[in-house]
Scaffold this motif. Structure first.
Motif, PDB file in Angstrom:
ATOM      1  N   GLU A  25       0.817  -1.212   0.000  1.00 48.17           N
ATOM      2  CA  GLU A  25       0.000   0.000   0.000  1.00 48.17           C
ATOM      3  C   GLU A  25       0.854   1.268   0.000  1.00 48.17           C
ATOM      4  N   GLY A  26       2.086   1.171   0.535  1.00 50.39           N
ATOM      5  CA  GLY A  26       2.952   2.344   0.605  1.00 50.39           C
ATOM      6  C   GLY A  26       2.511   3.363   1.626  1.00 50.39           C
ATOM      7  N   SER A  27       1.680   2.940   2.584  1.00 52.67           N
ATOM      8  CA  SER A  27       1.125   3.894   3.542  1.00 52.67           C
ATOM      9  C   SER A  27       0.580   3.135   4.738  1.00 52.67           C
ATOM     10  N   PHE A  28       0.892   3.629   5.949  1.00 53.61           N
ATOM     11  CA  PHE A  28       0.301   3.046   7.145  1.00 53.61           C
ATOM     12  C   PHE A  28      -1.204   3.287   7.176  1.00 53.61           C
ATOM     13  N   THR A  29      -1.638   4.458   6.715  1.00 55.50           N
ATOM     14  CA  THR A  29      -3.059   4.784   6.748  1.00 55.50           C
ATOM     15  C   THR A  29      -3.856   3.843   5.863  1.00 55.50           C
ATOM     16  N   ARG A  30      -3.423   3.661   4.614  1.00 53.26           N
ATOM     17  CA  ARG A  30      -4.153   2.765   3.711  1.00 53.26           C
ATOM     18  C   ARG A  30      -4.076   1.319   4.189  1.00 53.26           C
ATOM     19  N   ALA A  31      -2.918   0.940   4.749  1.00 56.79           N
ATOM     20  CA  ALA A  31      -2.782  -0.424   5.253  1.00 56.79           C
ATOM     21  C   ALA A  31      -3.719  -0.674   6.429  1.00 56.79           C
ATOM     22  N   LEU A  53      14.284  -7.633  14.517  1.00 59.70           N
ATOM     23  CA  LEU A  53      15.236  -7.854  13.427  1.00 59.70           C
ATOM     24  C   LEU A  53      16.494  -7.002  13.561  1.00 59.70           C
ATOM     25  N   GLY A  54      16.407  -5.953  14.372  1.00 57.94           N
ATOM     26  CA  GLY A  54      17.587  -5.144  14.624  1.00 57.94           C
ATOM     27  C   GLY A  54      17.831  -4.017  13.657  1.00 57.94           C
ATOM     28  N   GLY A  55      16.800  -3.566  12.946  1.00 60.84           N
ATOM     29  CA  GLY A  55      16.982  -2.458  12.021  1.00 60.84           C
ATOM     30  C   GLY A  55      15.680  -2.056  11.370  1.00 60.84           C
ATOM     31  N   SER A  56      15.688  -0.920  10.667  1.00 62.39           N
ATOM     32  CA  SER A  56      14.480  -0.384  10.050  1.00 62.39           C
ATOM     33  C   SER A  56      14.174  -1.106   8.740  1.00 62.39           C
ATOM     34  N   LEU A  57      12.915  -1.451   8.562  1.00 60.17           N
ATOM     35  CA  LEU A  57      12.441  -2.046   7.314  1.00 60.17           C
ATOM     36  C   LEU A  57      11.757  -1.014   6.431  1.00 60.17           C
ATOM     37  N   LEU A  58      11.271   0.054   7.068  1.00 64.11           N
ATOM     38  CA  LEU A  58      10.507   1.072   6.353  1.00 64.11           C
ATOM     39  C   LEU A  58      11.064   2.450   6.657  1.00 64.11           C
ATOM     40  N   GLU A  59      11.114   3.268   5.646  1.00 63.73           N
ATOM     41  CA  GLU A  59      11.479   4.674   5.827  1.00 63.73           C
ATOM     42  C   GLU A  59      10.184   5.481   5.891  1.00 63.73           C
ATOM     43  N   ARG A  60       9.939   6.147   7.015  1.00 57.51           N
ATOM     44  CA  ARG A  60       8.723   6.936   7.187  1.00 57.51           C
ATOM     45  C   ARG A  60       8.889   8.272   6.484  1.00 57.51           C
ATOM     46  N   LEU A  61       7.992   8.560   5.544  1.00 59.73           N
ATOM     47  CA  LEU A  61       8.019   9.794   4.766  1.00 59.73           C
ATOM     48  C   LEU A  61       6.783  10.634   5.094  1.00 59.73           C
ATOM     49  N   PRO A  62       6.793  11.925   4.746  1.00 57.83           N
ATOM     50  CA  PRO A  62       5.621  12.758   5.058  1.00 57.83           C
ATOM     51  C   PRO A  62       4.325  12.230   4.451  1.00 57.83           C
ATOM     52  N   ARG A  63       4.417  11.583   3.277  1.00 57.97           N
ATOM     53  CA  ARG A  63       3.198  11.112   2.618  1.00 57.97           C
ATOM     54  C   ARG A  63       3.239   9.622   2.341  1.00 57.97           C
TER      55      ARG A  63
END
Length: 309
Positions: A25-31, A53-63
């Motif tokens: 979905e590319g978005s927490f909101t849509r997911a 897992l010891g690290g980031s899987l997703l880069e949080r962006l403004p949109r």
């Protein structure tokens, strides 16, 4: 099963499914809309997955979000794990007779309104051919008597007294106060029941088990609650309170999102254990439902809380 299972650390299939949906979905909101879960809960699960897992899987962006390099590598493995699990479920359902049939659940009205909707949604996704019927009881003693008399394949509610069959601990629900919008006590982080002695309350019908509980707790605080309105519908109580009719004491899981800002914990905090129980032994169908009940995001028992029966 170990009642401490809720403390188990590790990657679980639910987290993998959430991650895959967010990636698509590319978005927490849509997911969260697609998964029908609250966005804070979804974010918490992903943070737990990343911590494991010891690290980031997703880069949080403004949109929206995009996969990190680790996330890109992790995605096909997560999809493969979900696919393998789906095949395993199908094989197990066929072997256990879970492809069709019925499941009868006896429960109390608060669990039916606050706990079971999300559990049943998950169940329906996994076992769409099994019809579920609910028997809802206003009082825990009536629930226990009904199940003992043959109602339901299993029950979800408070621990029964003198029960000879299997009992499975699930977690805790907290009783919280819902106050009218604009109430000056909302400035406090918690509220002692005695502070509400002069108020008129949103109460429950005399036949409702929560009426007995509210009367007992208020009596222990030194007063008898004056009644503004009584209801037999537990989901109506927080709505009446939010509308200004008076305070209500209800399980936190029945409070709608629209009234969350009007909720304060009682002082001391009040919690009640929730269990599943059955008459003889867990059948394949009830055992499968029990597994989904264990996946519910159960509240931990707060320190120094008062335990209600």
């Amino acid at each position: 099963m170990d009642p401490a299972r809720e403390d188990t650390v590790g990657v679980n299939l639910r987290q993998l499914e959430y991650f895959v949906v967010i990636a698509h979905e590319g978005s927490f909101t849509r997911a969260s809309e697609r998964l029908r879960i609250a966005q804070p809960s979804l974010s918490q699960q992903i943070r737990a997955l990343e911590a494991e897992l010891g690290g980031s899987l997703l880069e949080r962006l403004p949109r929206g979000v995009r996969l990190t390099m680790a996330g890109q590598n992790f995605l096909p493995e997560a999809q493969a794990a979900i696919s393998h699990a789906d095949r395993a479920r199908r094989s197990a359902r066929m072997a256990l007779g879970l492809e069709s049939g019925q499941l009868a659940i006896a429960t109390n009205t608060s669990a039916a309104a606050g706990i079971l909707p999300s559990v049943l949604t998950h169940w329906q996704a996994l076992h769409p051919s099994i019809e579920v019927s609910l028997s809802e009881y206003l009082h825990r003693r009536l629930l226990e008597e009904g199940v003992r008399g043959g109602d339901g394949d299993m029950a979800v509610g408070s621990p029964p007294d003198s029960w000879e069959g299997p009992i499975e601990p699930l977690g805790w629900e907290e009783f919280v106060l819902v106050l009218p919008d604009g109430d000056p006590l909302l400035r406090n982080r918690s509220i002692g029941l005695a502070e509400l002695a002069e108020r008129r309350w949103v109460h429950f019908a005399p036949s409702h088990g929560l009426a007995e509980l509210v009367d007992m707790l208020c009596g222990a605080a030194g007063f008898t609650p004056r009644v503004a309105v009584r209801t037999s519908q537990v989901v109506a109580a927080p709505l009446f309170a939010a509308a200004g009719l008076g305070p209500a004491l209800v399980p936190d899981n029945v409070v709608p999102d629209s009234a969350k800002e009007l909720v304060r914990p009682a002082r001391p905090r009040l919690v009640r254990p929730v269990v599943a129980f059955t008459r003889r032994e867990w059948s394949p169908v009830t055992h499968a439902f029990l597994e989904i009940l264990h996946d519910y995001p159960w509240r931990r028992k707060p320190p120094r809380a008062t335990m209600l029966s």
